[in-house]
Design a protein around this motif. Structure first.
Motif, mmCIF file in Angstrom:
data_model
loop_
_atom_site.group_PDB
_atom_site.id
_atom_site.type_symbol
_atom_site.label_atom_id
_atom_site.label_comp_id
_atom_site.label_asym_id
_atom_site.label_seq_id
_atom_site.Cartn_x
_atom_site.Cartn_y
_atom_site.Cartn_z
ATOM 1 N N GLY A 75 -19.372 15.464 -87.345
ATOM 2 C CA GLY A 75 -18.700 16.758 -87.393
ATOM 3 C C GLY A 75 -18.610 17.427 -88.748
ATOM 4 O O GLY A 75 -18.454 18.640 -88.826
ATOM 5 N N VAL A 76 -18.710 16.654 -89.801
ATOM 6 C CA VAL A 76 -18.533 17.209 -91.139
ATOM 7 C C VAL A 76 -19.704 18.145 -91.486
ATOM 8 O O VAL A 76 -20.855 17.834 -91.192
ATOM 9 N N THR A 122 -32.264 14.825 -86.286
ATOM 10 C CA THR A 122 -33.182 13.722 -86.016
ATOM 11 C C THR A 122 -32.402 12.421 -85.833
ATOM 12 O O THR A 122 -32.670 11.644 -84.909
ATOM 13 N N GLN A 123 -31.425 12.192 -86.692
ATOM 14 C CA GLN A 123 -30.580 11.002 -86.566
ATOM 15 C C GLN A 123 -29.763 11.052 -85.271
ATOM 16 O O GLN A 123 -29.616 10.036 -84.583
ATOM 17 N N LEU A 124 -29.251 12.240 -84.942
ATOM 18 C CA LEU A 124 -28.487 12.412 -83.702
ATOM 19 C C LEU A 124 -29.344 12.073 -82.492
ATOM 20 O O LEU A 124 -28.907 11.355 -81.589
ATOM 21 N N ARG A 138 -23.803 16.438 -79.963
ATOM 22 C CA ARG A 138 -23.005 16.031 -81.122
ATOM 23 C C ARG A 138 -21.525 15.881 -80.771
ATOM 24 O O ARG A 138 -20.893 14.870 -81.103
ATOM 25 N N ALA A 139 -20.958 16.863 -80.074
ATOM 26 C CA ALA A 139 -19.530 16.834 -79.751
ATOM 27 C C ALA A 139 -19.205 15.683 -78.797
ATOM 28 O O ALA A 139 -18.189 14.999 -78.955
ATOM 29 N N TRP A 142 -16.842 10.363 -77.773
ATOM 30 C CA TRP A 142 -17.039 8.999 -77.290
ATOM 31 C C TRP A 142 -16.714 7.991 -78.393
ATOM 32 O O TRP A 142 -16.031 6.991 -78.146
ATOM 33 N N SER A 143 -17.189 8.259 -79.596
ATOM 34 C CA SER A 143 -16.957 7.348 -80.722
ATOM 35 C C SER A 143 -15.472 7.226 -81.034
ATOM 36 O O SER A 143 -14.959 6.121 -81.215
ATOM 37 N N ARG A 144 -14.785 8.364 -81.096
ATOM 38 C CA ARG A 144 -13.334 8.334 -81.366
ATOM 39 C C ARG A 144 -12.573 7.622 -80.250
ATOM 40 O O ARG A 144 -11.653 6.846 -80.506
#
Length: 78
Positions: free
Chosen positions: A36-37, A46-48, A59-60, A65-67
């Motif tokens: 998010g930053v 590409t990493q995403l 991304r969102a 999910w990570s949080r």
């Protein structure tokens, strides 16, 4: 983390020792932050795409999910 986690195709659930769960929660929080930053430290597209393993990059959703998983690992279920 070697030895603290065993996952097999016959397992219904996985177990992680507390120390590793805390460490993994910190990594997931950092991942969510880097998704998010704004700026040069942000995870790029590409990493995403690599993190989404062929699924449509969102991304969102990955940050949520990570949080959420980090909270579960800490025992603070939403």
């Amino acid at each position: 983390m070697p030895g603290s986690l065993t996952i097999g195709h016959h397992e219904a659930a996985a177990t992680l020792d507390h120390t590793d769960a805390v460490r993994l929660a910190a990594v997931l929080d950092e991942l969510a932050y880097l998704l998010g930053v704004p700026g040069p430290n942000r995870i790029n597209d590409t990493q995403l795409a690599a993190l989404c393993e062929g699924r449509s990059p969102d991304r969102a959703e990955l940050a949520r999910w990570s949080r959420g998983l980090a909270e579960e690992l800490r025992g603070r279920h939403p």
